[in-house]
Design an enzyme around this catalytic site. Structure first.
Site, PDB file in Angstrom:
ATOM      1  N   TYR A 451      19.469  20.872 -52.537  1.00 21.04           N
ATOM      2  CA  TYR A 451      18.474  19.803 -52.396  1.00 21.04           C
ATOM      3  C   TYR A 451      17.783  19.840 -51.030  1.00 21.04           C
ATOM      4  CZ  TYR A 451      21.715  18.317 -56.052  1.00 21.04           C
ATOM      5  OH  TYR A 451      22.563  18.280 -57.133  1.00 21.04           O
ATOM      6  N   HIS A 452      17.382  21.060 -50.640  1.00 21.93           N
ATOM      7  CA  HIS A 452      16.694  21.258 -49.363  1.00 21.93           C
ATOM      8  C   HIS A 452      15.371  21.986 -49.572  1.00 21.93           C
ATOM      9  CE1 HIS A 452      21.022  21.398 -47.539  1.00 21.93           C
ATOM     10  NE2 HIS A 452      20.611  20.153 -47.696  1.00 21.93           N
ATOM     11  N   PRO A 453      14.460  21.463 -50.410  1.00 17.05           N
ATOM     12  CA  PRO A 453      13.216  22.183 -50.668  1.00 17.05           C
ATOM     13  C   PRO A 453      12.282  22.194 -49.456  1.00 17.05           C
ATOM     14  CG  PRO A 453      13.114  20.001 -51.658  1.00 17.05           C
ATOM     15  CD  PRO A 453      14.517  20.174 -51.140  1.00 17.05           C
TER      16      PRO A 453
END
Length: 515
Positions: A451-453
């Protein structure tokens, strides 16, 4: 028409809130901050999933995005929906990338983003409760950074540290030192062992009462409004279900790597062919909008907990091993965590894989993925969810990195004091861990996002046709429109991205205050 505001900032997340705080230091500057989620003014109003930093919040303050990992497999793709953005729902990891990450940005045509030039902004944003003010740490910034003390560690964490040391990994006292590697306490955005610090509880609390700052929560933005090639306002949803035009001298998107490209596309900025398909007038043909999506990839070796072995009031992450993959040789391109507890209820696919509603174990996160994804829109309707394609494993080397990572996680999880917490491993077995085909299939089945776009509005010189903004965040070919969030990163960093996103807000604010 006279602009009602000097600056309209879309998104009160990690970067946007830092930006709003710094711009409003000038009392003559009128700033409007628009946030799609709720704004909790007082601590007693703040729900538990945000107030406490025990685990990530996947339900109550989420945009409910879904992403295609690879081969059509869909996953939840959490993004924070409240003031503080994803800093309010994440894992409270206050970790920086390694110096080479930022030097790579500089080499890509963004010289002001070298490690030497961003370090002052990392120091400016933080109040390091362990190291105070020194060459690498800040002593009086808004964001508290602290590390877990030995007496605060859950039993599995102590065992994880022992397992790492026994495996030959070095110990480190400070993961935010530029040369740090090995096993040590996670630097966390927390004032204490219990509570979560977000940009909503730090930056916003610091400036909320300023007369020149207006905050509108529960406000969705459809698109940017233009006069010719100049941005002059936004079209925002009203409480009655309609839309209102709000005018500003400058518009700054800080809605993150998913929403910022979506707003640009609805505003006519992006690949011309995609815009025409959506029925949107082409205002600027910039093929890089929505492209270059980069995200960290995670899997691991997990166990079903013994009854009573987990304590949901404890933080779910406390210690981290940062190390170099033997497959790549890239410094610190892998992270390993001992996960004290992880609730699978919001993830039915993983729940089925585990045959349980909760897991614990050792997670591995690949920090230097080679694959690139894309964000597109199915329609120009602002209520339509964006299409998120991660394209994980598109780079063949990623599979080799993750297979080796799973095997390392398996070995670390075999510390006796970790094993006794569980009833057995999920899927993985002694008879299969050395079978390449079976571990590769396990990776494909279990692979998820960290969840690190980043990267979907990439910064760089206008001579590069794949870039969207210059190094100061100004959109190429458009006047008075800027982007300030994780989407401008040309490549990802070898760290959880929250602290770097806040730094982007601090760095960009200095430039924007000049005008």
């Amino acid at each position: 028409m006279t602009a009602q505001y000097d600056d309209i900032i879309l998104g009160a997340g990690s970067a946007g809130m830092a930006l709003a705080a710094r711009l409003t230091e000038d009392p003559a500057r009128r700033v409007l901050l628009l946030e799609g989620g709720p704004d909790y003014v007082r601590p007693e109003e703040t729900p538990e999933d945000i107030f406490y930093g025990r685990t990530m919040s996947f339900v109550d303050h989420d945009w409910t995005f879904r992403a295609d990992v690879h081969d059509g497999r869909k996953i939840r793709y959490p993004r924070g929906k409240t003031t503080g953005g994803s800093s309010a729902v994440g894992a409270t990891v206050g970790l920086r990338g390694v110096p080479a990450d930022y030097d790579d940005w500089a080499a890509a045509g963004n010289p002001s983003w070298s490690y030497e030039r961003v370090l002052p902004y990392f120091r400016k944003l933080e109040h390091d409760l362990d190291f105070g003010e020194d060459e690498f740490h800040g002593g009086d910034g808004p964001m508290p950074i602290r590390r877990w003390r030995p007496d605060e560690l859950a039993p599995g964490q102590t065992a994880f540290v022992e397992a790492c040391l026994q495996a030959g990994f070095p110990e480190t006292a400070d993961h935010n030192h530029p040369e740090s590697t090995g096993i040590g306490s996670i630097p966390s955005t927390r004032p204490d062992a219990v509570h979560r610090a977000t940009t909503g509880t730090t930056y916003l609390r610091m400036v909320r009462d300023r007369a020149n700052l207006e905050i509108r929560a529960h406000t969705m933005v459809d698109r940017v409004v233009f006069e010719g090639t100049k941005a002059v306002g936004v079209l925002a949803a009203t409480a009655g279900g309609g839309y209102e035009r709000v005018d500003g001298r400058r518009i700054i998107l800080a809605t993150g790597a998913v929403a910022s490209p979506a707003i640009l596309l609805r505003s006519g900025i992006g690949p011309a062919e995609d815009l025409r398909r959506l029925g949107v007038e082409v205002r600027a043909d910039l093929p890089g909008v929505g492209a270059n999506l980069v995200d960290h990839q995670r899997t691991g070796a997990f166990l079903v907990p013994q009854p009573g072995a987990t304590d949901p009031t404890e933080a779910f992450l406390q210690e981290i091993l940062r190390t170099t993959s033997p497959v790549t040789g890239d410094f610190n391109d892998l992270q390993y965590y001992m996960v004290n507890h992880f609730d699978l209820t919001p993830f039915p696919e993983l729940q089925m894989l585990a045959g349980a509603t909760e897991i614990l174990g050792v997670m591995v996160v690949a920090q230097r993925p080679g694959s690139r994804g894309r964000i597109t829109l199915p329609s120009a309707d602002p209520a339509a969810q964006p299409t998120i394609e991660l394209n994980f494993l598109d780079d063949e080397r990623e599979m080799d990195v993750l297979v080796d990572g799973v095997r390392t996680a398996w070995r670390l999880a075999h510390h006796p004091d970790i094993l006794k917490l569980g009833q057995g491993f999920v899927v993985l077995r002694e008879a299969t861990i050395d079978n390449d085909d079976m571990v590769r299939q396990y990776v494909k089945t279990s692979l998820d996002s960290a969840y690190h776009p980043v990267g979907t509005v990439r910064m760089g010189p206008s001579s590069d046709p794949d870039t969207v903004v210059d190094e100061r965040g100004a959109v190429h070919g458009i006047e008075s429109l800027y982007v300030c969030d994780s989407s401008i990163m040309p490549s990802t960093v070898r760290a959880n991205t929250n602290l770097t996103s806040i730094m982007i807000g601090e760095r960009t604010a200095d430039w924007l205050r000049e005008d």
